[in-house]
Design a protein around this motif. Structure first.
Motif, PDB file in Angstrom:
ATOM      1  N   ARG A   1      51.367 -69.376 -35.991  1.00 27.74           N
ATOM      2  CA  ARG A   1      51.313 -69.094 -37.649  1.00 27.74           C
ATOM      3  C   ARG A   1      52.662 -69.325 -38.055  1.00 27.74           C
ATOM      4  O   ARG A   1      53.616 -69.090 -37.031  1.00 27.74           O
ATOM      5  CB  ARG A   1      50.854 -67.641 -37.788  1.00 27.74           C
ATOM      6  CG  ARG A   1      49.177 -67.407 -37.232  1.00 27.74           C
ATOM      7  CD  ARG A   1      48.518 -68.243 -37.959  1.00 27.74           C
ATOM      8  NE  ARG A   1      48.047 -67.948 -39.386  1.00 27.74           N
ATOM      9  CZ  ARG A   1      48.039 -68.875 -40.363  1.00 27.74           C
ATOM     10  NH1 ARG A   1      47.827 -70.078 -40.146  1.00 27.74           N
ATOM     11  NH2 ARG A   1      47.629 -68.464 -41.509  1.00 27.74           N
ATOM     12  N   PRO A   2      52.941 -69.675 -39.186  1.00 31.71           N
ATOM     13  CA  PRO A   2      54.357 -69.587 -39.775  1.00 31.71           C
ATOM     14  C   PRO A   2      55.098 -68.302 -39.583  1.00 31.71           C
ATOM     15  O   PRO A   2      54.453 -67.345 -40.025  1.00 31.71           O
ATOM     16  CB  PRO A   2      54.005 -69.934 -41.283  1.00 31.71           C
ATOM     17  CG  PRO A   2      52.693 -70.728 -41.189  1.00 31.71           C
ATOM     18  CD  PRO A   2      51.949 -69.991 -40.266  1.00 31.71           C
TER      19      PRO A   2
ATOM     20  N   ARG B   1      36.414 -70.719 -30.393  1.00 31.83           N
ATOM     21  CA  ARG B   1      37.182 -71.213 -29.436  1.00 31.83           C
ATOM     22  C   ARG B   1      37.697 -72.700 -29.572  1.00 31.83           C
ATOM     23  O   ARG B   1      38.685 -73.020 -29.556  1.00 31.83           O
ATOM     24  CB  ARG B   1      36.113 -71.146 -28.192  1.00 31.83           C
ATOM     25  CG  ARG B   1      37.085 -71.856 -26.862  1.00 31.83           C
ATOM     26  CD  ARG B   1      36.016 -72.066 -25.714  1.00 31.83           C
ATOM     27  NE  ARG B   1      35.544 -70.694 -25.206  1.00 31.83           N
ATOM     28  CZ  ARG B   1      35.992 -69.988 -24.495  1.00 31.83           C
ATOM     29  NH1 ARG B   1      37.334 -70.379 -23.670  1.00 31.83           N
ATOM     30  NH2 ARG B   1      35.725 -68.631 -24.209  1.00 31.83           N
ATOM     31  N   GLU B   2      36.738 -73.559 -30.293  1.00 32.52           N
ATOM     32  CA  GLU B   2      37.322 -74.946 -30.413  1.00 32.52           C
ATOM     33  C   GLU B   2      38.169 -75.076 -31.489  1.00 32.52           C
ATOM     34  O   GLU B   2      38.986 -75.974 -31.608  1.00 32.52           O
ATOM     35  CB  GLU B   2      35.854 -75.727 -30.492  1.00 32.52           C
ATOM     36  CG  GLU B   2      35.036 -76.202 -29.476  1.00 32.52           C
ATOM     37  CD  GLU B   2      35.860 -76.885 -28.368  1.00 32.52           C
ATOM     38  OE1 GLU B   2      36.411 -77.860 -28.723  1.00 32.52           O
ATOM     39  OE2 GLU B   2      35.722 -76.418 -27.509  1.00 32.52           O
ATOM     40  N   MET B   3      38.140 -74.202 -32.565  1.00 31.17           N
ATOM     41  CA  MET B   3      38.984 -74.164 -33.602  1.00 31.17           C
ATOM     42  C   MET B   3      40.523 -73.835 -32.939  1.00 31.17           C
ATOM     43  O   MET B   3      41.331 -74.407 -33.428  1.00 31.17           O
ATOM     44  CB  MET B   3      38.567 -73.204 -34.615  1.00 31.17           C
ATOM     45  CG  MET B   3      39.251 -73.273 -35.928  1.00 31.17           C
ATOM     46  SD  MET B   3      39.120 -71.887 -36.971  1.00 31.17           S
ATOM     47  CE  MET B   3      39.676 -70.566 -36.319  1.00 31.17           C
TER      48      MET B   3
ATOM     49  N   GLU C   1      41.734 -76.919 -30.846  1.00 28.40           N
ATOM     50  CA  GLU C   1      42.285 -78.093 -31.637  1.00 28.40           C
ATOM     51  C   GLU C   1      43.449 -77.779 -32.328  1.00 28.40           C
ATOM     52  O   GLU C   1      44.027 -78.807 -32.405  1.00 28.40           O
ATOM     53  CB  GLU C   1      40.852 -78.421 -32.574  1.00 28.40           C
ATOM     54  CG  GLU C   1      39.738 -79.066 -31.677  1.00 28.40           C
ATOM     55  CD  GLU C   1      40.258 -80.103 -30.872  1.00 28.40           C
ATOM     56  OE1 GLU C   1      40.814 -81.024 -31.482  1.00 28.40           O
ATOM     57  OE2 GLU C   1      39.960 -80.272 -29.842  1.00 28.40           O
ATOM     58  N   ALA C   2      43.624 -76.226 -32.792  1.00 31.27           N
ATOM     59  CA  ALA C   2      44.994 -75.942 -33.311  1.00 31.27           C
ATOM     60  C   ALA C   2      45.952 -76.007 -32.667  1.00 31.27           C
ATOM     61  O   ALA C   2      47.271 -76.387 -33.114  1.00 31.27           O
ATOM     62  CB  ALA C   2      44.916 -74.735 -34.120  1.00 31.27           C
ATOM     63  N   MET C   3      45.897 -76.106 -31.071  1.00 31.63           N
ATOM     64  CA  MET C   3      46.957 -76.040 -30.243  1.00 31.63           C
ATOM     65  C   MET C   3      47.398 -77.713 -29.663  1.00 31.63           C
ATOM     66  O   MET C   3      48.445 -77.885 -29.471  1.00 31.63           O
ATOM     67  CB  MET C   3      46.497 -75.199 -29.008  1.00 31.63           C
ATOM     68  CG  MET C   3      46.515 -73.785 -29.210  1.00 31.63           C
ATOM     69  SD  MET C   3      46.428 -72.750 -27.688  1.00 31.63           S
ATOM     70  CE  MET C   3      44.634 -72.350 -27.841  1.00 31.63           C
ATOM     71  N   ARG C   4      46.216 -78.343 -29.719  1.00 37.12           N
ATOM     72  CA  ARG C   4      46.368 -79.487 -28.952  1.00 37.12           C
ATOM     73  C   ARG C   4      47.649 -80.646 -29.660  1.00 37.12           C
ATOM     74  O   ARG C   4      48.593 -81.136 -28.838  1.00 37.12           O
ATOM     75  CB  ARG C   4      45.089 -80.569 -29.192  1.00 37.12           C
ATOM     76  CG  ARG C   4      43.929 -80.229 -28.401  1.00 37.12           C
ATOM     77  CD  ARG C   4      42.903 -81.154 -28.424  1.00 37.12           C
ATOM     78  NE  ARG C   4      41.812 -80.239 -27.818  1.00 37.12           N
ATOM     79  CZ  ARG C   4      41.455 -80.120 -26.483  1.00 37.12           C
ATOM     80  NH1 ARG C   4      42.257 -80.713 -25.713  1.00 37.12           N
ATOM     81  NH2 ARG C   4      40.036 -79.610 -26.212  1.00 37.12           N
ATOM     82  N   PRO C   5      47.678 -80.684 -31.055  1.00 36.83           N
ATOM     83  CA  PRO C   5      48.853 -81.476 -31.529  1.00 36.83           C
ATOM     84  C   PRO C   5      50.175 -80.848 -31.131  1.00 36.83           C
ATOM     85  O   PRO C   5      51.160 -81.519 -31.538  1.00 36.83           O
ATOM     86  CB  PRO C   5      48.616 -81.530 -32.793  1.00 36.83           C
ATOM     87  CG  PRO C   5      47.732 -80.361 -33.313  1.00 36.83           C
ATOM     88  CD  PRO C   5      46.883 -80.194 -32.283  1.00 36.83           C
TER      89      PRO C   5
END
Length: 498
Positions: A226-227, A273-275, A278-282
């Motif tokens: 998070r920012p 979990r997928e959300m 997926e937020a971590m991958r990039p």
């Protein structure tokens, strides 16, 4: 006549209407509420530590910061003006402002450790024994109402497993809860054992100057980047929106986000979990094995989500300053840590970020009319009082939301209860199981299907119980309690007044 804190009621004894134990987030908030809501009551705050802040004063490890946003971790009555994710220094400055604005400094007695609390029905008050940590002298305080706000850490003893060969290791072993002031880790090889919020804080902070930092985890944690400063807060401040408006708007925004994540964790955990993944991958290297290292076997929010300001842990991994090893420990060697798979992690410094132990009510010995109180045989009343224990309340915050959200709610409830007792002409209130509760099944204070972090599971056998119905339950969500606690009927038959 009201007896002030300065007026002794007997030789060597002082008396206050309300005695608050703990000068951290909970205790300072409780005192502020007392000052504002019940200005005629006398009160004092005792703390065993040498200054305010509790955890924020004792924890000195690199990068120590909040794991919640400060718009909800801050008090509802005091606008937060800093970044959403704050350092311990920023939080302590905020607490200093609350102490100053509430004129609380004269009410706080530091280095005053409560050792025992004894209730007398004949006298209708608590007698509290206090040891002054700097002199070793004992003194006595009596109070009509005892408010336990000491938090849940055992500040003196961290949780530190013992591994074979630790005595052979030639480097430094440090625990975050007892950080060596003279430790210089610049240019060293560091292994951080653990994967929770503390490890997620220490790894990127130490990686700034260390030769390399390895996070060695037995099992993964869900991370949530998070920012450090919310974009909406920057926009509102640029528009010169008043601080209290900005605080309330951001507070509501963070609460709404938290409510939605909590809802998904129960209703659609697979989707959440997928959300999260997926937020971590990039934010991680392309070849990083995210399933192995950052996808736990437990349901999201069955343990805390570890918050990463600006994704700092991911940045350290991406830049090659930090790495992650998921394995168990076989033993320490002279030069590092050997994992069960045979890999040896070279280290000059090993940080055991292995967590903490709960300490129920500060480890204080309680008696009621001469009988020791065995809290493991008692039941919580709405997570704020204990069955059969007169005139005592406690603060225990949320696991999934900021601790202070509940501290504010409990403060409101306790002040309302004290005011209600005065209106009724009652001097004693005791949470008491009703006839219909006589055969109520008693459950552990925490359900592992709901929340199963190590420090929670290690403490089950020393904590109070909960029932299967209101008002004998504990660990509800903020979404439930923000309307339920203010609406509590103080005249229901579960509270007996005398």
């Amino acid at each position: 006549m009201t007896v002030t804190a300065e007026q002794p009621v007997a030789a060597g004894i002082e008396h206050v209407d309300v005695l608050v134990v703990g000068a951290g987030i909970s205790g300072i908030g409780a005192a502020y509420h007392l000052r504002e809501r019940l200005p005629g009551r006398t009160f004092a705050i005792l703390d065993a530590l040498g200054a305010r802040g509790g955890t924020w004063w004792t924890h000195r490890y690199p990068g120590v910061r909040s794991d919640s946003d400060l718009f909800t971790f801050g008090y509802g009555f005091k606008p937060w003006r800093g970044p959403s994710i704050a350092t311990s220094e920023e939080i302590l400055r905020y607490l200093d402002e609350v102490i100053d604005e509430g004129q609380l400094a004269g009410r706080i007695r530091y280095r005053s450790r409560v050792t025992s609390a004894s209730w007398s029905s004949a006298d209708r008050r608590w007698t509290v024994q206090v040891r002054r940590e700097n002199t070793g002298e004992d003194h006595t305080v009596t109070t009509d109402f005892l408010w336990m706000c000491q938090g849940y850490y055992d500040h003196s003893r961290p949780y530190r497993p013992q591994w074979e060969g630790m005595e052979r290791f030639r480097g430094v072993v440090a625990h975050p809860q007892q950080w060596p002031e003279d430790l210089d880790h610049a240019g060293t090889r560091v292994v951080v054992i653990g994967s929770g919020a503390t490890a997620a804080t220490i790894v990127p902070a130490m990686a700034e100057t260390a030769a390399h930092v390895t996070m060695l985890q037995r099992s993964p944690t869900f991370f949530f980047a998070r920012p450090r400063t919310h974009e909406l807060a920057e926009t509102l401040r640029a528009l010169d929106v008043p601080d209290d408006w900005t605080h309330e708007i951001l507070r509501r925004a963070y609460i709404a986000e938290g409510d939605e994540i909590t809802r998904m964790s129960f209703e659609s955990p697979g989707e959440l979990r997928e959300m999260l993944l997926e937020a971590m991958r990039p934010l991680l290297p392309e070849d990083f094995d995210i399933t192995r290292h950052f996808s736990p076997t437990y349901r999201p929010w069955q343990q805390r989500l570890a918050l990463l300001p600006d994704g700092d842990l991911f940045t350290a991994i991406r830049e090659g300053k930090a790495s992650v090893v998921t394995d168990t420990i076989d033993r320490f060697t002279e030069t590092g840590v050997r994992t069960s798979s045979g890999e040896e992690l070279q280290a000059d410094v090993v940080v055991t970020a292995t967590g903490f132990d709960l300490c129920l009510f500060g480890g204080i010995t309680f008696t009621v009319d001469g009988e020791p109180v065995d809290f493991t045989r008692r039941v919580t009343w709405r997570g704020t009082m204990i069955s059969g224990v007169p005139n005592m309340a406690y603060v225990f915050g949320y696991f999934r939301a900021s601790w202070t959200l509940r501290a504010d709610l409990v403060s409101d409830l306790v002040c309302r209860l004290l005011d209600h007792m005065q209106e009724r002409g009652a001097t004693v209130v005791v949470p008491t199981l009703r006839t219909e509760d006589a055969d109520m099944p008693l459950r552990p204070w925490a359900d592992p299907e709901n929340f199963n972090s190590g420090y929670v599971m290690r403490s089950v056998d020393r904590m109070f119980k909960q029932g299967d119905r209101e008002p004998w339950t504990h660990l509800l969500e903020y979404a439930q309690e923000r309307t339920a606690l203010p609406a509590v009927d103080l005249d229901d038959s579960s509270l007996v007044y005398r």
